[in-house]
Write a protein that holds these residues in place. Structure first.
Motif, PDB file in Angstrom:
ATOM      1  N   UNK A  54       0.851  -1.190   0.000  1.00 55.35           N
ATOM      2  CA  UNK A  54       0.000   0.000   0.000  1.00 55.35           C
ATOM      3  C   UNK A  54       0.885   1.238   0.000  1.00 55.35           C
ATOM      4  N   UNK A  55       0.330   2.398  -0.313  1.00 58.89           N
ATOM      5  CA  UNK A  55       1.176   3.551  -0.629  1.00 58.89           C
ATOM      6  C   UNK A  55       2.102   3.982   0.507  1.00 58.89           C
TER       7      UNK A  55
ATOM      8  N   UNK B 184      12.281  -0.279  -0.339  1.00 55.31           N
ATOM      9  CA  UNK B 184      13.399   0.096  -1.191  1.00 55.31           C
ATOM     10  C   UNK B 184      13.331  -0.431  -2.609  1.00 55.31           C
ATOM     11  N   UNK B 185      12.638  -1.549  -2.830  1.00 55.49           N
ATOM     12  CA  UNK B 185      12.679  -2.225  -4.117  1.00 55.49           C
ATOM     13  C   UNK B 185      12.119  -1.365  -5.252  1.00 55.49           C
ATOM     14  N   UNK B 186      12.941  -1.132  -6.256  1.00 54.64           N
ATOM     15  CA  UNK B 186      12.570  -0.245  -7.372  1.00 54.64           C
ATOM     16  C   UNK B 186      11.340  -0.754  -8.123  1.00 54.64           C
ATOM     17  N   UNK B 187      11.308  -2.051  -8.404  1.00 55.50           N
ATOM     18  CA  UNK B 187      10.189  -2.629  -9.141  1.00 55.50           C
ATOM     19  C   UNK B 187       8.883  -2.463  -8.380  1.00 55.50           C
ATOM     20  N   UNK B 188       8.903  -2.746  -7.076  1.00 58.47           N
ATOM     21  CA  UNK B 188       7.695  -2.602  -6.263  1.00 58.47           C
ATOM     22  C   UNK B 188       7.245  -1.147  -6.211  1.00 58.47           C
ATOM     23  N   UNK B 189       8.192  -0.238  -6.046  1.00 53.74           N
ATOM     24  CA  UNK B 189       7.854   1.181  -5.934  1.00 53.74           C
ATOM     25  C   UNK B 189       7.229   1.703  -7.229  1.00 53.74           C
ATOM     26  N   UNK B 190       7.725   1.231  -8.366  1.00 48.82           N
ATOM     27  CA  UNK B 190       7.184   1.698  -9.640  1.00 48.82           C
ATOM     28  C   UNK B 190       5.710   1.354  -9.804  1.00 48.82           C
TER      29      UNK B 190
ATOM     30  N   UNK C 223       4.117   9.547  -7.155  1.00 51.58           N
ATOM     31  CA  UNK C 223       5.313   9.778  -6.345  1.00 51.58           C
ATOM     32  C   UNK C 223       5.096   9.299  -4.909  1.00 51.58           C
ATOM     33  N   UNK C 224       6.151   8.786  -4.318  1.00 56.60           N
ATOM     34  CA  UNK C 224       6.102   8.307  -2.936  1.00 56.60           C
ATOM     35  C   UNK C 224       6.931   9.256  -2.083  1.00 56.60           C
ATOM     36  N   UNK C 225       6.240  10.066  -1.312  1.00 50.92           N
ATOM     37  CA  UNK C 225       6.891  11.172  -0.604  1.00 50.92           C
ATOM     38  C   UNK C 225       7.053  10.904   0.894  1.00 50.92           C
ATOM     39  N   UNK C 226       7.719  11.863   1.554  1.00 56.29           N
ATOM     40  CA  UNK C 226       7.833  11.957   3.002  1.00 56.29           C
ATOM     41  C   UNK C 226       8.662  10.827   3.618  1.00 56.29           C
TER      42      UNK C 226
ATOM     43  N   UNK D 209      16.031  -8.410  10.193  1.00 57.15           N
ATOM     44  CA  UNK D 209      16.493  -9.247   9.084  1.00 57.15           C
ATOM     45  C   UNK D 209      15.621  -8.897   7.886  1.00 57.15           C
ATOM     46  N   UNK D 210      16.234  -8.402   6.843  1.00 59.35           N
ATOM     47  CA  UNK D 210      15.476  -8.001   5.656  1.00 59.35           C
ATOM     48  C   UNK D 210      15.179  -9.236   4.814  1.00 59.35           C
ATOM     49  N   UNK D 211      13.960  -9.750   4.941  1.00 62.36           N
ATOM     50  CA  UNK D 211      13.604 -10.973   4.252  1.00 62.36           C
ATOM     51  C   UNK D 211      13.511 -10.827   2.752  1.00 62.36           C
ATOM     52  N   UNK D 212      12.596  -9.981   2.290  1.00 63.45           N
ATOM     53  CA  UNK D 212      12.427  -9.789   0.857  1.00 63.45           C
ATOM     54  C   UNK D 212      13.598  -9.046   0.243  1.00 63.45           C
ATOM     55  N   UNK D 213      14.344  -8.320   1.069  1.00 67.09           N
ATOM     56  CA  UNK D 213      15.482  -7.558   0.572  1.00 67.09           C
ATOM     57  C   UNK D 213      16.747  -8.367   0.370  1.00 67.09           C
TER      58      UNK D 213
END
Length: 430
Positions: free
Chosen positions: A151-152, A159-165, A170-173, A215-219
């Motif tokens: 969700x937004x 952090x993931x570029x693909x997910x953010x796209x 824009x994803x702010x703050x 621990x960053x699982x998906x990362x």
């Protein structure tokens, strides 16, 4: 996340015809599953698979855990309330009391429990909203390779570029800072973070919160050291920043202790839980926060399915696993065995330049060659083992079985993983 080639198998034609192209895991595991028990799944052709995926960390107590299943059956047969929004029910009362007794009180944690909605993203969204409401600030610091939801608000701290796209806006703050080890072991990234905070010319305003996964699982199964976590907590205290720990995948025993930060000795202001907290794969999320931070107005954050009473029953029964300490000891022993086996796999394939990562039953092997982890997981599936990849380039093959995995199944699954790495290695190394 691993994806094998989309094979047009006849048994998948319903999904290919009717389900959106957004589907992912059924591409990785192209069969129709029909039955599951503890660490095993069977497809409708009767083929058996060992599950080293565990619902992305949701099924810590295995598929169809018999103890929890019996409680659910009894509750349903007695016409127990199933949906209640945030009304008071016996099922919710029982979970709250047991959570206080088993988890919070032994740790001296004076926390309120919030039911924000049924998913991890709901928990993260509520945590971000509360931190901003308390501090009156807008910015939240997150970390490279973080994953907090789709969700937004949660996506803004991912952090993931693909997910953010996929947000389309824009994803702010938010400000992304380097996670522990991002620049190598020799660089303490907390010094980098603190320099930004103390410098009036850095362009980074004082944040409402810092949100992190231990621990960053998906990362990519990136593990924060306990020392790094303690330094982050110290920064938060000195600058009056709220510390949010996203324990959605790493919590509920996945790293060995109930909370993934227990051994680090830190005290988060806000904790996000979901996935395995539901006990039986049932949707449930909790947001925990210090009692003095409970400044919500009634109904200021809500959701139709925050009153999932079946999940309350399952979660309460699952907490009994933590009463005697025996599960924690079992996870510790199994984790050590996984560590040994993965290091053996790495040593026996030196040309791959692979590396073991993780802690607890949250480990994996990182492969520097593009596509190799995906190929290993696809090979493993063909041999009867379900695994997924993680990392920004799907470079890590994850080992994440239920905490209740039997020793024989654990060893057999690790054998298949070893054989799969060997097979892929032979194809690539001449």
């Amino acid at each position: 996340m691993v994806h094998v080639a989309d094979e047009k198998k006849p048994e998948l034609h319903v999904f290919e015809k009717l389900e959106s192209e957004v589907r992912s895991y059924c591409r990785s595991f192209p069969t129709v599953f029909a039955k599951a028990r503890n660490e095993k799944l069977w497809d409708r052709e009767g083929r058996e698979y060992i599950d080293f995926f565990a619902g992305a960390g949701t099924l810590n107590y295995g598929h169809n855990n018999p103890r929890i299943k019996q409680k659910l059956i009894e509750y349903l047969m007695n016409d127990g309330v199933t949906h209640s929004l945030d009304m008071a029910t016996e099922a919710k009362e029982g979970l709250l009391q047991k959570f206080e007794q088993m988890i919070l009180s032994p740790r001296g944690m004076d926390y309120k429990v919030m039911f924000p909605g049924p998913t991890g993203a709901n928990s993260v969204e509520s945590a971000l909203k509360l931190a901003r409401k308390i501090t009156g600030r807008q910015t939240v610091i997150s970390f490279t390779n973080a994953f907090h939801g789709m969700t937004l608000g949660a996506l803004a701290v991912t952090g993931n570029k693909f997910k953010r796209q996929g947000a389309g806006v824009p994803l702010h703050y938010t400000v992304s800072m380097p996670f522990d080890g991002y620049y190598g072991e020799e660089v303490d990234t907390t010094e980098y973070i603190e320099r930004y905070l103390e410098d009036n010319g850095s362009g980074v305003s004082l944040p409402a919160a810092i949100i992190l996964e231990t621990v960053q699982g998906e990362g990519g199964i990136n593990v924060a050291s306990f020392e790094w976590l303690r330094r982050i907590e110290d920064i938060c205290r000195r600058y009056e920043i709220l510390l949010i720990v996203d324990d959605i995948q790493a919590g509920c025993g996945r790293t060995g202790t109930f909370f993934s930060f227990d051994e680090a000795g830190i005290t988060p202001d806000i904790i996000c839980l979901s996935k395995a907290i539901g006990g039986f794969g049932l949707p449930l999320a909790l947001t925990l926060f210090r009692s003095d931070l409970d400044i919500w107005e009634p109904g200021e954050h809500n959701g139709t399915f925050r009153g999932n009473n079946l999940a309350f029953i399952a979660a309460a029964e699952a907490l009994d696993y933590w009463e005697s300490g025996s599960l924690e000891k079992e996870v510790s022993a199994k984790s050590e065995r996984v560590r040994q086996r993965l290091e053996e796999i790495v040593r026996s394939n030196p040309s791959l330049q692979a590396a073991r990562r993780g802690r607890g039953l949250f480990q994996g092997i990182a492969f520097p060659q593009p596509g190799m982890a995906e190929e290993v997981c696809a090979e493993a599936f063909q041999k009867g083992l379900i695994m997924e990849t993680s990392g920004p380039d799907s470079e890590v093959a994850k080992v994440m079985p239920p905490l209740t995995v039997g020793h024989e199944a654990l060893e057999r699954g690790l054998d298949i993983f070893r054989d799969s790495v060997d097979a892929v290695s032979r194809r690539h190394v001449k």
